[in-house]
Design an enzyme around this catalytic site. Structure first.
Site, PDB file in Angstrom:
ATOM      1  CD  GLU A  36      30.774  -9.649 -33.391  1.00 54.84           C
ATOM      2  OE1 GLU A  36      30.529  -8.517 -33.504  1.00 54.84           O
ATOM      3  OE2 GLU A  36      30.414 -10.375 -33.763  1.00 54.84           O
ATOM      4  NE  ARG A  91      33.393 -26.511 -12.454  1.00 56.81           N
ATOM      5  CZ  ARG A  91      32.582 -25.943 -11.767  1.00 56.81           C
ATOM      6  NH1 ARG A  91      32.251 -26.150 -10.820  1.00 56.81           N
ATOM      7  NH2 ARG A  91      32.061 -24.685 -11.903  1.00 56.81           N
ATOM      8  CE  LYS A 185      30.963 -32.757  -3.679  1.00 55.56           C
ATOM      9  NZ  LYS A 185      31.541 -30.894  -3.892  1.00 55.56           N
ATOM     10  CB  THR A 216      24.071 -24.794  -6.585  1.00 60.17           C
ATOM     11  OG1 THR A 216      24.906 -25.347  -6.342  1.00 60.17           O
ATOM     12  CG2 THR A 216      24.464 -25.165  -8.416  1.00 60.17           C
ATOM     13  N   GLY A 217      25.991 -23.986  -4.723  1.00 62.61           N
ATOM     14  CA  GLY A 217      25.973 -23.570  -2.897  1.00 62.61           C
ATOM     15  C   GLY A 217      25.721 -25.343  -2.183  1.00 62.61           C
ATOM     16  CB  THR A 219      29.114 -28.807  -2.248  1.00 62.24           C
ATOM     17  OG1 THR A 219      29.071 -29.079  -3.170  1.00 62.24           O
ATOM     18  CG2 THR A 219      30.315 -28.924  -1.226  1.00 62.24           C
TER      19      THR A 219
HETATM   20  C1  R5P Z   1      33.840 -29.964  -6.939  1.00 60.36           C
HETATM   21  O1  R5P Z   1      34.407 -30.728  -7.325  1.00 60.36           O
HETATM   22  C2  R5P Z   1      34.300 -28.853  -6.336  1.00 60.36           C
HETATM   23  O2  R5P Z   1      35.090 -28.864  -5.486  1.00 60.36           O
HETATM   24  C3  R5P Z   1      33.372 -27.974  -5.369  1.00 60.36           C
HETATM   25  O3  R5P Z   1      32.999 -28.621  -4.317  1.00 60.36           O
HETATM   26  C4  R5P Z   1      32.242 -27.667  -6.565  1.00 60.36           C
HETATM   27  O4  R5P Z   1      32.247 -27.067  -7.655  1.00 60.36           O
HETATM   28  C5  R5P Z   1      30.886 -26.988  -5.770  1.00 60.36           C
HETATM   29  O5  R5P Z   1      29.433 -26.848  -6.453  1.00 60.36           O
HETATM   30  P1  R5P Z   1      28.122 -26.468  -5.308  1.00 60.36           P
HETATM   31  O6  R5P Z   1      28.745 -25.295  -4.532  1.00 60.36           O
HETATM   32  O7  R5P Z   1      27.328 -26.940  -7.197  1.00 60.36           O
HETATM   33  O8  R5P Z   1      27.682 -28.098  -4.435  1.00 60.36           O
END
Ligand code: R5P
Length: 282
Positions: A36, A91, A185, A216-217, A219
């Protein structure tokens, strides 16, 4: 008025206090053995109004925000402007499936019970602020700060990873003084995305990809690979909120030529301060 902060966003809180010429007061924060949160402002000279800077991610920081508000009120603060640099749950802004919680609304409704004014930074969809049930909620963009940071780095083209993010890329490109475009995308899973082959002219160019969040990177990795396939000379990536889950930063460092994000979340690449934009909104 003073800027108050807890265990998150200390750098941004200090920058903000410095820019606005007020004092930054950091609470003592720790965890009890059972996890806590404990919060205390070891001061008795707080004013009637205060600015509290605190992220609501991960969940434990949301609890800390509520405790910071109460500790401040216990010392006589009557009006709280809350700056949430990275707003968790933004989100989940609709019930995607029947029976789900409308998380963004839940968070905003509860934050409005404890605070009077709200400033957020690059919310995924700023219109969720309608759920902050008091007047005076504002979302500010990090594009000017990102643009200024990359101004002297010979960027030729700023790209959004998808159409929805293209205004941010346009804003950054405007400051740098170069062109902008967007990729296409498709999300395949929580960690995987597909970037559709693009007709962009990236050959021999220094490209900057700008997104709101890197989680997560996936994208940025997919977009960088596509740009390198198209012949880009250098690919840099920037975002407002660097979550970098599961070692994403190391993965990205191996793929991109440069990576930078703002100080809404603190990481080794939080190289861009949004304090000036927040100060303007105050
Ligand atoms: C999604 O619509 C957001 O704009 C980002 O592109 C997303 O959160 C990126 O996530 P990640 O790094 O996992 O691909």
């Amino acid at each position: 008025m003073k800027v108050l902060c807890g265990s998150t966003s200390k750098n941004l809180a200090c920058d903000l206090a410095h820019l606005t010429g007020v004092e930054c007061v950091q609470a003592i924060t720790r965890r009890f053995p059972d996890g806590e949160a404990y919060v205390r402002f070891q001061r008795e000279d707080l004013d009637k109004e205060a600015i509290i800077v605190q992220n609501t991610y991960p969940d434990t920081n949301l609890v800390e925000l509520f405790l910071l508000c109460d500790a401040a009120k216990g010392l006589g603060v009557e009006k709280i402007t809350c700056v949430i640099p990275y707003f968790g749950y933004a989100r989940q802004d609709r019930r995607f499936d029947t029976g789900e919680a409308l998380s963004a609304q839940v968070m905003l409704r509860h934050i409005a019970l404890e605070t009077d004014r709200l400033i957020t930074v690059d919310l995924h969809k700023p219109d969720i602020l309608r759920w902050f049930t008091k007047p005076g909620a504002k979302d500010i963009g990090a594009a000017p700060a990102i643009g200024e940071y990359f101004m002297d780095k010979q960027i030729d083209l700023v790209l959004a990873p998808d159409k929805g993010a293209s205004q941010r890329a346009a804003d950054v490109a405007h400051i740098i003084g170069c062109s902008n475009d967007h990729l296409t995308k498709t999300r395949l899973s929580g960690t995987e995305v597909k970037i559709t082959p693009s007709k962009l002219d990236a050959r021999g160019r220094n490209v900057l990809i700008v997104d709101d969040i890197i989680s997560t990177g996936g994208t940025i990795v997919a977009a960088t690979n596509e740009l390198k396939r198209l012949g880009a000379k250098n690919v840099a990536a920037a975002c407002t909120h660097g979550l970098f889950v599961d070692g994403a930063l190391n993965r990205l460092r191996g793929v991109t030529d440069e990576i930078a994000c703002t100080n809404t979340l603190e990481s080794p690449v939080s190289l861009i301060s949004v304090a000036k934009e927040v100060a303007k909104a105050l």
